[in-house]
Design an enzyme around this catalytic site. Structure first.
Site, mmCIF file in Angstrom:
data_model
loop_
_atom_site.group_PDB
_atom_site.id
_atom_site.type_symbol
_atom_site.label_atom_id
_atom_site.label_comp_id
_atom_site.label_asym_id
_atom_site.label_seq_id
_atom_site.Cartn_x
_atom_site.Cartn_y
_atom_site.Cartn_z
ATOM 1 N N PRO A 165 0.830 -1.209 0.000
ATOM 2 C CA PRO A 165 0.000 0.000 0.000
ATOM 3 C C PRO A 165 0.866 1.262 0.000
ATOM 4 O O PRO A 165 0.541 2.241 -0.642
ATOM 5 C CB PRO A 165 -0.798 -0.102 1.304
ATOM 6 C CG PRO A 165 -0.755 -1.549 1.681
ATOM 7 C CD PRO A 165 0.528 -2.093 1.142
ATOM 8 N N PRO B 121 47.592 10.536 4.638
ATOM 9 C CA PRO B 121 48.378 11.251 5.658
ATOM 10 C C PRO B 121 49.039 10.343 6.688
ATOM 11 O O PRO B 121 49.755 10.845 7.548
ATOM 12 C CB PRO B 121 47.332 12.146 6.317
ATOM 13 C CG PRO B 121 46.037 11.436 6.115
ATOM 14 C CD PRO B 121 46.139 10.726 4.812
ATOM 15 N N ASP C 153 58.361 6.886 0.065
ATOM 16 C CA ASP C 153 58.983 8.076 0.650
ATOM 17 C C ASP C 153 59.034 8.004 2.162
ATOM 18 O O ASP C 153 58.394 7.170 2.781
ATOM 19 C CB ASP C 153 58.101 9.297 0.349
ATOM 20 C CG ASP C 153 58.226 9.741 -1.076
ATOM 21 O OD1 ASP C 153 59.245 9.451 -1.684
ATOM 22 O OD2 ASP C 153 57.277 10.387 -1.552
ATOM 23 N N LYS D 264 64.895 10.444 2.701
ATOM 24 C CA LYS D 264 66.228 10.966 3.015
ATOM 25 C C LYS D 264 67.184 9.824 3.317
ATOM 26 O O LYS D 264 66.840 8.883 4.021
ATOM 27 C CB LYS D 264 66.136 11.882 4.233
ATOM 28 C CG LYS D 264 65.492 13.207 3.916
ATOM 29 C CD LYS D 264 66.180 14.313 4.692
ATOM 30 C CE LYS D 264 65.397 15.608 4.702
ATOM 31 N NZ LYS D 264 65.073 16.203 3.454
ATOM 32 N N GLY E 131 50.206 11.365 1.333
ATOM 33 C CA GLY E 131 49.089 12.227 0.958
ATOM 34 C C GLY E 131 48.556 11.890 -0.414
ATOM 35 O O GLY E 131 48.359 10.728 -0.755
ATOM 36 N N MET F 37 55.042 22.076 4.060
ATOM 37 C CA MET F 37 56.486 22.307 4.179
ATOM 38 C C MET F 37 56.765 23.717 4.707
ATOM 39 O O MET F 37 57.625 24.435 4.200
ATOM 40 C CB MET F 37 57.179 22.087 2.819
ATOM 41 C CG MET F 37 57.126 20.624 2.407
ATOM 42 S SD MET F 37 57.715 20.327 0.749
ATOM 43 C CE MET F 37 56.260 20.675 -0.213
ATOM 44 N N ALA G 268 49.027 14.842 11.211
ATOM 45 C CA ALA G 268 47.574 14.712 11.079
ATOM 46 C C ALA G 268 47.203 13.258 10.839
ATOM 47 O O ALA G 268 47.873 12.557 10.068
ATOM 48 C CB ALA G 268 47.095 15.567 9.907
HETATM 49 N N1 SAH Z 1 51.733 14.809 -1.281
HETATM 50 C C1 SAH Z 1 51.639 15.175 0.113
HETATM 51 C C2 SAH Z 1 52.503 16.372 0.425
HETATM 52 C C3 SAH Z 1 53.956 16.122 0.298
HETATM 53 S S1 SAH Z 1 54.912 17.490 0.782
HETATM 54 C C4 SAH Z 1 50.176 15.414 0.482
HETATM 55 O O1 SAH Z 1 49.310 15.451 -0.396
HETATM 56 O O2 SAH Z 1 49.899 15.544 1.665
HETATM 57 C C5 SAH Z 1 55.307 17.125 2.426
HETATM 58 C C6 SAH Z 1 54.490 17.963 3.363
HETATM 59 O O3 SAH Z 1 53.212 17.396 3.526
HETATM 60 C C7 SAH Z 1 55.035 18.047 4.757
HETATM 61 O O4 SAH Z 1 56.050 19.003 4.870
HETATM 62 C C8 SAH Z 1 53.818 18.474 5.535
HETATM 63 O O5 SAH Z 1 53.565 19.840 5.348
HETATM 64 C C9 SAH Z 1 52.737 17.714 4.813
HETATM 65 N N2 SAH Z 1 52.369 16.449 5.495
HETATM 66 C C10 SAH Z 1 52.527 15.193 5.063
HETATM 67 N N3 SAH Z 1 52.003 14.325 5.933
HETATM 68 C C11 SAH Z 1 51.451 15.026 6.928
HETATM 69 C C12 SAH Z 1 50.729 14.721 8.119
HETATM 70 N N4 SAH Z 1 50.438 13.460 8.456
HETATM 71 N N5 SAH Z 1 50.325 15.743 8.908
HETATM 72 C C13 SAH Z 1 50.578 17.011 8.585
HETATM 73 N N6 SAH Z 1 51.258 17.373 7.474
HETATM 74 C C14 SAH Z 1 51.678 16.397 6.654
#
Ligand code: SAH
Length: 462
Positions: A43, A225, A248, A270, A302, A383, A412
Site C-alpha cells: 500500500p 596522511p 617516501d 632521506k 598524501g 612544508m 595529522a
Molecule cells: N603529497 C603530500 C605532500 C607532500 S609534501 C600530500 O598530499 O599531503 C610534504 C608535506 O606534507 C610536509 O612538509 C607536511 O607539510 C605535509 N604532510 C605530510 N604528511 C602530513 C601529516 N600526516 N600531517 C601534517 N602534514 C603532513
C-alpha cells in the site's frame, strides 16, 4: 548440505516483492542489480523504493497483496514488516510450487539469500545456512577488499579469448589445463589484477603466438596522511599486487603493511646523511623496474599529485613508453582540517582555499603575499615549518594582523597528532616551543573548533 547455492537466470523473469519498507528495501538493493522485472506490492513504499519506481527500475502496485500476484513469478520475497504475514505469504507460494523467501523467518523460506560479492559477471555468494549472517558479512567484507573492482571486466575479456583458445585446444581437458596454467602461475592476487592487454599478451604467449615480452606497469599511489584507515580501497589493492614498492619518508608502516611480504621495498626518502635520493635516480629506478616486467607501485604521502614531484616521474615513465595509472590519496590539508573540525571553505568567509608550499626549488617560496595577508584569507601551507619565519615576515610586511589565526597540525591522522592554535605573530615561537619538527600543515586563517592552545596542550600532557 541442506541449502544448495545456485545462480538463477533472471532475464525475462518476474520477481515479486511484497512489502514496501525496510525489509523489502534491503532485498531490493540486491534485486535491482538483476535483469528481472521487479513487482513491488505494498500500500505504501519508502523513499528509496519510490525513487527506484520513479526511475522505472521497479513497478509499484499500491495496494494489498492478493494471491494472484504470485502467478508466474520466478521468485517471491515476502518482506512486509509483519513476520506472521510473511510466513503466510511464503506458505501460500510454496503450496503453489513456487520458490519463496520470508524475511527474517527462515522456517518459512524455500530459499535464503546469501551475502554477495558482486563483480558481475563474477558473483560470489556466501551462505551459512542461516546460522550466522554476521560471519557471512565478515567473509564478504574480507573478499571485497581482496578482489579488484576490475574483476568483472577481466571475466568478460576472458570470455572473448576463449573462442580462440577453443579453436587451438578443441579438447576440454587440454583447455582446462591451459587456463589452469594461465591462472595458476605464481600469484593469483596479481593474476586477478591483470589488465586486459596484459592478459591477452599472456594468453597469446601461452598459445605460442606472442613475441612481446611481458610489460611491466607503474602506479602512482597516494598513501594518505599516515593513518592506514585513510588509504583508498584502490591503493590497498595496488599494494597487494605490487612486485616493487618505492616509497617516501612520509609513508607510514601501517600503509606499507598492505604490501606483500615477498615484494621488494625500496626507500627513497632521506638517506642516512640527511640527503634526499636525487629525483633523477628515482625516475630511472621506477622505469627500470617496470622494464623488467614488474608491477611497480610508487607510493607517496598524501595525494601523489600535490607537492609530490609527480610530473617528473610521469614524464620519465611516458618517455620510456610505460603507461602509468594514478591512484589519488587524501592530502594532508584535508586530514588537518578534519583534525581541527573545520571546513576548508566556509560560506561568507572564503571562496577559495590555497594549498601552498613554504619551499620551492629555489628556497623559500614566494607567493602573492598581499592576497594572503588580507583579512579572511585562508591557506593550507605545506612544508612550512622551516620557512615559518619567512612566511611570518612576508605576511606582516604585507599588512596581515599579528593576531590572524594559524593552526599547526603535526602528524595529522596519526596517533602522535598534535594541534596548536597560534597566530601569525607567535607562529615561529610556538612551533619551537611546541617542539614541532613536522610533518605539519599550517592552516592560515583557521582556529580549531575546540580551542587547543600551546598552554592547554602542555597542561593536558602533564
Ligand atoms: N603529497 C603530500 C605532500 C607532500 S609534501 C600530500 O598530499 O599531503 C610534504 C608535506 O606534507 C610536509 O612538509 C607536511 O607539510 C605535509 N604532510 C605530510 N604528511 C602530513 C601529516 N600526516 N600531517 C601534517 N602534514 C603532513
Amino acid at each position: 548440505m541442506r541449502y544448495l547455492p545456485v545462480h538463477v537466470d533472471t532475464q525475462g523473469g518476474r520477481i515479486v516483492i511484497i512489502g514496501g519498507e525496510g525489509a523489502a528495501e534491503a532485498k531490493l538493493r540486491t534485486l535491482i542489480k538483476t535483469d528481472a522485472q521487479l513487482d513491488v506490492i505494498a500500500p505504501a513504499i519508502g523513499d528509496e523504493i519510490a525513487r527506484w519506481a520513479e526511475r522505472g527500475i521497479v513497478t509499484h502496485y499500491a495496494r494489498d497483496f492478493i494471491e494472484t500476484d504470485l502467478d508466474g513469478a520466478l521468485l517471491i520475497y515476502a518482506a512486509t514488516e509483519d513476520d506472521v504475514e510473511n510466513g503466510r505469504i511464503a506458505d501460500m507460494a510454496r503450496a503453489k510450487g513456487l520458490l519463496a523467501n520470508a524475511a527474517d523467518y527462515k522456517d518459512a523460506c524455500s530459499f535464503i539469500t546469501p551475502a554477495l560479492v558482486d563483480r558481475s559477471p563474477v558473483t560470489i555468494s556466501i551462505g551459512t545456512s542461516g546460522t550466522s549472517p554476521g560471519l557471512a558479512r565478515a567473509i564478504k567484507a574480507d573478499l571485497e577488499t581482496r578482489l579488484p573492482s576490475t574483476l568483472g571486466n577481466l571475466a568478460l575479456h576472458i570470455n572473448q579469448l576463449r573462442v580462440k583458445v577453443k579453436s587451438i585446444y578443441p579438447d576440454l581437458a587440454a583447455r582446462q589445463r591451459f587456463w589452469a596454467a594461465i591462472f595458476g602461475a605464481k600469484d593469483l592476487n596479481a593474476q586477478l589484477r591483470l589488465s586486459e592487454p596484459a592478459l591477452t599478451e599472456a594468453v597469446e604467449a601461452a598459445l605460442g603466438g606472442g613475441q612481446a615480452a611481458k610489460g611491466g606497469q607503474i602506479s602512482l599511489v597516494g598513501a594518505g596522511p599516515g593513518n592506514p584507515d585513510l588509504l583508498t580501497h584502490q591503493a590497498r589493492q595496488k599494494l597487494h599486487s605490487a612486485d616493487v614498492i618505492i616509497y617516501d619518508r612520509l609513508v607510514s608502516q601501517g600503509v606499507l603493511d598492505f604490501g606483500r611480504r615477498e615484494a621488494e621495498y625500496i626507500y627513497v626518502g632521506k638517506e642516512a646523511g640527511g640527503v634526499s635520493t636525487p629525483q633523477e635516480k628515482i625516475n630511472s629506478l621506477i622505469v627500470e623496474k617496470a622494464q623488467e616486467g614488474l608491477s611497480v607501485v610508487r607510493l607517496k604521502g598524501g595525494d601523489p599529485l600535490i607537492f609530490g614531484r609527480a610530473d617528473e616521474e610521469l614524464n620519465a615513465a611516458r618517455e620510456a613508453g610505460i603507461t602509468v595509472d594514478i591512484c589519488p590519496g587524501i592530502t594532508s590539508a584535508a586530514a588537518a582540517a578534519a583534525a581541527i573540525g573545520q571546513s576548508l571553505t566556509s560560506r561568507g568567509i572564503n571562496k577559495s582555499i590555497t594549498y601552498m608550499t613554504g619551499h620551492d626549488a629555489k628556497g623559500f617560496a614566494e607567493q602573492d603575499w598581499a592576497r594572503f595577508a588580507a583579512p579572511g584569507a585562508r591557506a593550507a601551507i605545506y612544508m612550512g615549518i622551516g620557512a615559518s619565519r619567512f612566511i611570518q615576515g612576508r605576511l606582516l610586511m604585507h599588512g596581515a594582523a599579528e593576531n590572524t589565526p594559524v593552526t599547526i597540525v603535526e602528524n595529522a591522522s596519526r596517533p602522535e597528532q598534535i594541534i596548536i592554535a597560534t597566530t601569525v605573530g607567535d607562529l615561529p615561537d610556538d612551533l619551537q616551543r611546541g617542539g614541532i619538527t613536522g610533518p605539519a600543515v599550517l592552516l592560515l586563517g583557521f582556529t580549531p573548533a575546540e580551542a587547543v592552545t600551546l598552554s592547554n596542550l602542555h597542561e593536558a600532557a602533564s
